[in-house]
Design an enzyme around this catalytic site. Structure first.
Site, mmCIF file in Angstrom:
data_model
loop_
_atom_site.group_PDB
_atom_site.id
_atom_site.type_symbol
_atom_site.label_atom_id
_atom_site.label_comp_id
_atom_site.label_asym_id
_atom_site.label_seq_id
_atom_site.Cartn_x
_atom_site.Cartn_y
_atom_site.Cartn_z
ATOM 1 N N HIS A 129 0.867 -1.189 0.000
ATOM 2 C CA HIS A 129 0.000 0.000 0.000
ATOM 3 C C HIS A 129 0.905 1.240 0.000
ATOM 4 C CE1 HIS A 129 -2.821 2.905 1.848
ATOM 5 N NE2 HIS A 129 -3.796 2.093 1.504
ATOM 6 N N ASP A 206 3.272 -4.363 8.239
ATOM 7 C CA ASP A 206 2.051 -3.601 8.024
ATOM 8 C C ASP A 206 0.898 -4.589 8.215
ATOM 9 O OD1 ASP A 206 -0.187 -2.403 7.089
ATOM 10 O OD2 ASP A 206 0.645 -1.769 5.164
ATOM 11 N N GLN A 209 -4.238 -5.228 7.371
ATOM 12 C CA GLN A 209 -5.232 -6.169 6.849
ATOM 13 C C GLN A 209 -5.150 -7.547 7.519
ATOM 14 O OE1 GLN A 209 -7.621 -5.292 4.917
ATOM 15 N NE2 GLN A 209 -6.915 -3.398 3.980
ATOM 16 N N LYS A 232 -10.313 -0.519 10.854
ATOM 17 C CA LYS A 232 -10.539 -1.731 10.042
ATOM 18 C C LYS A 232 -10.885 -2.929 10.920
ATOM 19 C CE LYS A 232 -7.133 -0.316 6.540
ATOM 20 N NZ LYS A 232 -7.875 0.176 5.382
ATOM 21 N N CYS A 372 -4.744 2.422 -3.591
ATOM 22 C CA CYS A 372 -3.481 2.949 -3.035
ATOM 23 C C CYS A 372 -2.332 1.981 -3.277
ATOM 24 C CB CYS A 372 -3.604 3.280 -1.551
ATOM 25 S SG CYS A 372 -4.886 4.480 -1.208
HETATM 26 N N1 7TS Z 1 -1.674 -0.830 4.768
HETATM 27 C C1 7TS Z 1 -2.577 -1.617 4.176
HETATM 28 C C2 7TS Z 1 -2.206 -3.020 3.770
HETATM 29 C C3 7TS Z 1 -3.860 -1.113 3.930
HETATM 30 O O1 7TS Z 1 -4.747 -1.897 3.332
HETATM 31 C C4 7TS Z 1 -4.174 0.201 4.318
HETATM 32 C C5 7TS Z 1 -5.505 0.815 4.024
HETATM 33 C C6 7TS Z 1 -3.194 0.946 4.972
HETATM 34 C C7 7TS Z 1 -1.955 0.400 5.178
HETATM 35 C C8 7TS Z 1 -3.451 2.324 5.460
HETATM 36 O O2 7TS Z 1 -4.409 2.328 6.465
HETATM 37 P P1 7TS Z 1 -4.875 3.700 7.129
HETATM 38 O O3 7TS Z 1 -5.899 3.291 8.118
HETATM 39 O O4 7TS Z 1 -3.662 4.301 7.741
HETATM 40 O O5 7TS Z 1 -5.426 4.532 6.016
HETATM 41 N N2 7TS Z 1 -6.188 0.242 2.956
HETATM 42 C C9 7TS Z 1 -7.296 0.715 2.357
HETATM 43 C C10 7TS Z 1 -7.913 0.028 1.331
HETATM 44 O O6 7TS Z 1 -7.518 -1.032 0.875
HETATM 45 N N3 7TS Z 1 -8.983 0.737 0.922
HETATM 46 O O7 7TS Z 1 -9.050 1.849 1.658
HETATM 47 C C11 7TS Z 1 -8.008 1.849 2.555
#
Ligand code: 7TS
Length: 415
Positions: A129, A206, A209, A232, A372
């Protein structure tokens, strides 16, 4: 397609009753929410915890001598202990941040940029990401570090031979997604940590997910940093966690300066609070931290093994449905359990945004775009994909509803 029912699996109807938003309708149709990889919905106990905090206990933390201040501080510090237990990690390594993005930026800025030397190498993968790419690019530019990438094979898994070549000096850090938000691939993090540690490199995971979807143990992964977002995993937006080995946090300079992170401030210099407070400048989101602790309780009450098994069963069903719809390109590993419940696909040459719009008309919420992950899109040779992503509250009937809606997409676009 018949639903797979097994008495040992989780009681989805009971779970769904806890999520008010799932009762919504989109126009005439019931909402089918298949976008939990972007953000999950929130159950009543989490909403109650946030509300209770503001109704009864709101005060700033770590400063007041009054009762409310003490209660707020206890809630916040109890949340830290709860999260440490949830990820099976020592508690003084839990730093509250806003989200996974901020956690990774903290490591890139305070560890990579400050403690690595010009010529040192950081290894990432092609499936990351942007949150696990751009912070390292910024650090590399600042500190003269080299970046290298483990490639993605055609089956959506990592090229582990290339990983073995790259995880040697001058590599000092590997940062990797536990589970891909596009391909669903679950990466062999424990194996990669062993490879990296053998040559003295540290590993940042990371876990945005993975932590929401399966049991994750920092102790058994043996990683050095692990970042994830509350939103999430059934918790509010605005709270996230970076776990880091406390001895690394001791060596790292602060990321942000301000209140709470100091021991003593003079006009010409300051000294720092103990770890992890050294990394928590300013007033934190106490209500969301309390909500995150309750989300941990909620997910553990349902059972993370059971949630993971439920998602694997839904994923298997979804892969069958996509196959039955026909004419689709499906990305990522073709079989579970090498993959989790985020499934990307395209419908012939129909633009993913058009697919998403027709699906929305049918009540089905998916994400369409590059997710992303622009470098991964280039690797897949597409501009964008449609992605359905599942969580504990999704049903087999909803997967069938997606299948029916995809038939409608094919009818509309005559493909
Ligand atoms: N890393 C992964 C693997 C992600 O899927 C996401 C967000 C992030 C980091 C960043 O997370 P945040 O909470 O800091 O924004 N992924 C997604 C997605 O797949 N669709 O919207 C956000």
């Amino acid at each position: 397609m018949t639903a797979i029912t097994d008495p040992a699996t989780l009681d989805v109807d009971r779970v769904r009753a806890d999520f008010p938003v799932l009762a919504r309708r989109i126009g005439e149709r019931p909402l089918v929410y298949l976008d939990s990889a972007a953000t999950s919905q929130k159950p009543l106990p989490v909403l109650d915890a946030v509300e209770r905090y503001y109704w009864y206990s709101n005060a700033n933390v770590h400063r007041g001598v009054h009762t409310l201040g003490t209660e707020a501080t206890e809630l916040f510090e109890n949340a830290r202990r709860r999260i440490a237990a949830f990820i099976d990690a020592p508690e003084d390594g839990v730093v509250f941040v806003r989200n996974a993005t901020e956690g990774i930026n903290l490591v890139a800025a305070s560890y990579a940029r400050e403690l690595l030397s010009p010529g040192d190498r950081i290894v990432l993968t092609e499936m990351e990401h942007h949150s696990n790419l751009v912070p390292w690019q910024l650090a590399a530019e600042h500190a003269g570090l080299e970046l290298a990438y483990i490639g993605v094979r055609d089956d959506g898994t990592l090229d582990l031979e290339r990983a073995a070549e790259l995880l040697r000096p001058p590599t000092r850090l590997l940062s990797i997604a536990h589970q891909s938000n596009v391909l669903g691939t679950i990466n062999p993090v424990r194996q990669l940590v062993e490879m990296a540690h053998e040559h003295g490199a540290v590993v940042c995971v990371d876990a945005a997910q993975s932590v929401p979807h399966m049991p994750v143990s920092v102790r058994s992964l043996d990683c050095d940093f692990l970042a994830f977002s509350g939103h999430k995993m059934c918790a509010p937006m605005g709270i996230g966690v970076l776990w880091a080995r406390p001895e690394l946090l001791e060596r790292m300079p602060p990321f942000l300066g301000g209140g709470s992170m100091i021991l003593r401030v003079d006009l010409d210099h300051s000294t720092w609070n103990s770890v992890p407070h050294k990394f928590e400048a300013g007033t934190p989101d106490v209500a969301s931290a309390a909500g995150l602790a309750v989300a941990c309780d909620y997910l553990d009450a349902v059972g993370r093994d059971r949630i993971h098994a439920h998602e694997l069963s839904l994923t298997r069903h979804l892969l069958d449905v996509l196959d039955e719809v026909g004419g689709l390109s499906v990305y990522g590993p073709g079989s579970v359990p090498e993959r989790g419940g985020a499934v990307s696909f395209n419908v012939a040459d129909v633009h993913p945004h058009d697919v998403g719009t027709i699906l929305d008309r049918e009540g089905v919420a998916v994400r369409a775009g590059h997710h992303c992950c622009q470098p991964l899109m280039r690797r897949l040779d597409v501009d964008a994909t449609v992605r359905a992503s599942m969580y504990l509250y999704n049903t087999h009937a909803e997967i069938d509803a997606l299948g029916a809606a995809l038939h409608e997409v094919k009818r509309v676009f005559r493909v």
